[in-house]
Design a protein around this motif. Structure first.
Motif, short mmCIF file in Angstrom:
data_model
loop_
_atom_site.label_atom_id
_atom_site.label_comp_id
_atom_site.label_asym_id
_atom_site.label_seq_id
_atom_site.Cartn_x
_atom_site.Cartn_y
_atom_site.Cartn_z
N TYR A 109 0.52 -1.24 0.07
CA TYR A 109 0.20 -0.06 0.04
C TYR A 109 0.46 0.93 -0.18
CZ TYR A 109 -2.95 3.32 1.52
OH TYR A 109 -3.88 4.62 1.83
N ILE A 110 1.51 1.12 1.06
CA ILE A 110 2.63 2.97 0.90
C ILE A 110 3.36 2.88 -0.45
CG2 ILE A 110 4.69 2.78 2.06
CD1 ILE A 110 3.79 2.04 4.79
N PHE A 111 4.20 1.64 -0.96
CA PHE A 111 4.65 1.78 -2.32
C PHE A 111 3.99 2.37 -3.46
CE2 PHE A 111 8.48 -0.36 -0.06
CZ PHE A 111 9.17 0.86 0.37
N ALA A 112 2.68 1.60 -3.58
CA ALA A 112 1.63 2.04 -4.03
C ALA A 112 0.95 3.47 -3.76
CB ALA A 112 0.16 1.30 -3.91
N GLN A 113 1.52 4.56 -3.46
CA GLN A 113 1.72 5.99 -2.79
C GLN A 113 2.35 6.27 -3.62
OE1 GLN A 113 -1.81 5.93 -1.93
NE2 GLN A 113 -1.52 3.86 -1.79
N HIS A 114 3.79 5.86 -4.17
CA HIS A 114 4.23 6.30 -4.84
C HIS A 114 5.29 7.74 -3.99
CE1 HIS A 114 3.44 3.69 -8.49
NE2 HIS A 114 2.29 4.83 -8.11
N LEU A 169 13.98 -2.49 2.37
CA LEU A 169 14.90 -3.00 1.85
C LEU A 169 14.65 -4.14 1.00
CD1 LEU A 169 18.13 -1.62 4.41
CD2 LEU A 169 17.13 0.00 2.23
N ALA A 170 14.47 -5.46 0.35
CA ALA A 170 13.64 -6.63 -0.16
C ALA A 170 12.57 -5.85 -0.69
CB ALA A 170 13.97 -7.29 0.54
N HIS A 171 12.44 -5.06 -0.35
CA HIS A 171 10.36 -4.81 -1.50
C HIS A 171 11.03 -4.38 -2.74
CE1 HIS A 171 6.95 -3.28 -3.11
NE2 HIS A 171 6.01 -3.93 -1.59
N PRO A 172 10.18 -5.02 -3.57
CA PRO A 172 10.39 -4.56 -4.99
C PRO A 172 10.40 -3.56 -5.69
CG PRO A 172 9.13 -7.71 -5.36
CD PRO A 172 9.22 -6.68 -3.83
N SER A 182 13.12 -1.35 -7.05
CA SER A 182 13.30 -0.80 -8.80
C SER A 182 13.25 0.39 -8.93
CB SER A 182 12.46 -1.49 -9.67
OG SER A 182 11.18 -1.06 -9.00
N CYS A 183 11.92 1.10 -7.94
CA CYS A 183 12.14 2.81 -7.97
C CYS A 183 12.81 3.56 -7.57
CB CYS A 183 11.32 2.98 -7.98
SG CYS A 183 9.93 2.44 -9.35
N TYR A 184 13.94 3.41 -6.21
CA TYR A 184 14.30 4.39 -4.96
C TYR A 184 15.95 4.09 -5.02
CZ TYR A 184 9.55 5.23 -3.88
OH TYR A 184 8.49 5.50 -3.59
N ARG A 185 16.51 5.26 -4.69
CA ARG A 185 17.78 5.17 -5.14
C ARG A 185 19.01 6.14 -4.52
NH1 ARG A 185 16.85 1.44 -7.77
NH2 ARG A 185 18.06 1.12 -9.68
N VAL A 213 15.45 8.88 -3.00
CA VAL A 213 14.79 9.73 -3.91
C VAL A 213 14.28 8.72 -4.97
CG1 VAL A 213 16.66 10.18 -4.87
CG2 VAL A 213 14.36 12.01 -4.55
N ARG A 214 12.78 8.72 -4.88
CA ARG A 214 12.01 7.83 -6.20
C ARG A 214 12.40 8.05 -7.33
NH1 ARG A 214 7.66 4.50 -6.89
NH2 ARG A 214 6.24 4.60 -9.22
N ILE A 215 12.89 7.30 -8.19
CA ILE A 215 13.60 7.31 -9.57
C ILE A 215 12.69 7.10 -10.53
CG2 ILE A 215 16.01 7.49 -9.23
CD1 ILE A 215 15.78 4.53 -9.93
N CYS A 216 11.44 6.54 -10.34
CA CYS A 216 10.31 6.41 -11.36
C CYS A 216 9.10 6.87 -11.38
CB CYS A 216 9.57 4.24 -11.12
SG CYS A 216 11.21 3.52 -10.63
N GLU A 217 8.52 7.23 -12.56
CA GLU A 217 7.38 7.81 -13.16
C GLU A 217 6.09 7.41 -12.35
OE1 GLU A 217 7.29 10.67 -15.87
OE2 GLU A 217 9.48 10.77 -15.70
#
Length: 82
Positions: free
Chosen positions: A19-24, A52-55, A59-62, A78-82
Motif C-alpha cells: 500500500y505504501i509504495f503504491a502511493q509513490h 530494503l528487499a521490497h521489489p 526498482s524505484c528508489y536510489r 528518492v523515487r526515480i520511477c514515474e
C-alpha cells in the motif's frame, strides 16, 4: 506515511508496504547503518529489511544522500520511477 494515514492507522501491524509504495512516496527515510565494508545494515528492525528487499523499493528508489556524519545516520532514498 504513517499513523496520520487512515488506512495505516487502522492496519493491524501499522504497516503495509504494498500500500505504501503504491502511493509513490517521493522520499523514503531510513535510519540504517553502513558497515566498514560499505554494506547497508538494518539495525534490529525487521521492517527495514523488508523495505530494503521490497521489489518496488529496489526498482524505484536510489540513495539520495550517501555521506553519513555518524555511524547511524538517516539515509534518504528518492523515487526515480514515474
Amino acid at each position: 506515511m504513517g499513523l496520520n494515514n487512515a488506512y495505516i492507522a487502522h492496519h493491524p501491524e501499522k504497516r503495509d508496504l504494498d500500500y505504501i509504495f503504491a502511493q509513490h512516496p517521493r522520499y523514503v527515510q531510513l535510519h540504517i547503518a553502513i558497515n566498514d565494508s560499505g554494506v547497508i545494515a538494518a539495525p534490529h528492525k525487521e521492517i527495514y529489511t523488508q523495505i530494503l528487499a521490497h521489489p518496488q523499493f529496489q526498482s524505484c528508489y536510489r540513495l539520495y544522500l550517501d555521506s553519513p556524519q555518524e555511524d547511524y545516520f538517516p539515509f534518504f532514498y528518492v523515487r526515480i520511477c514515474e
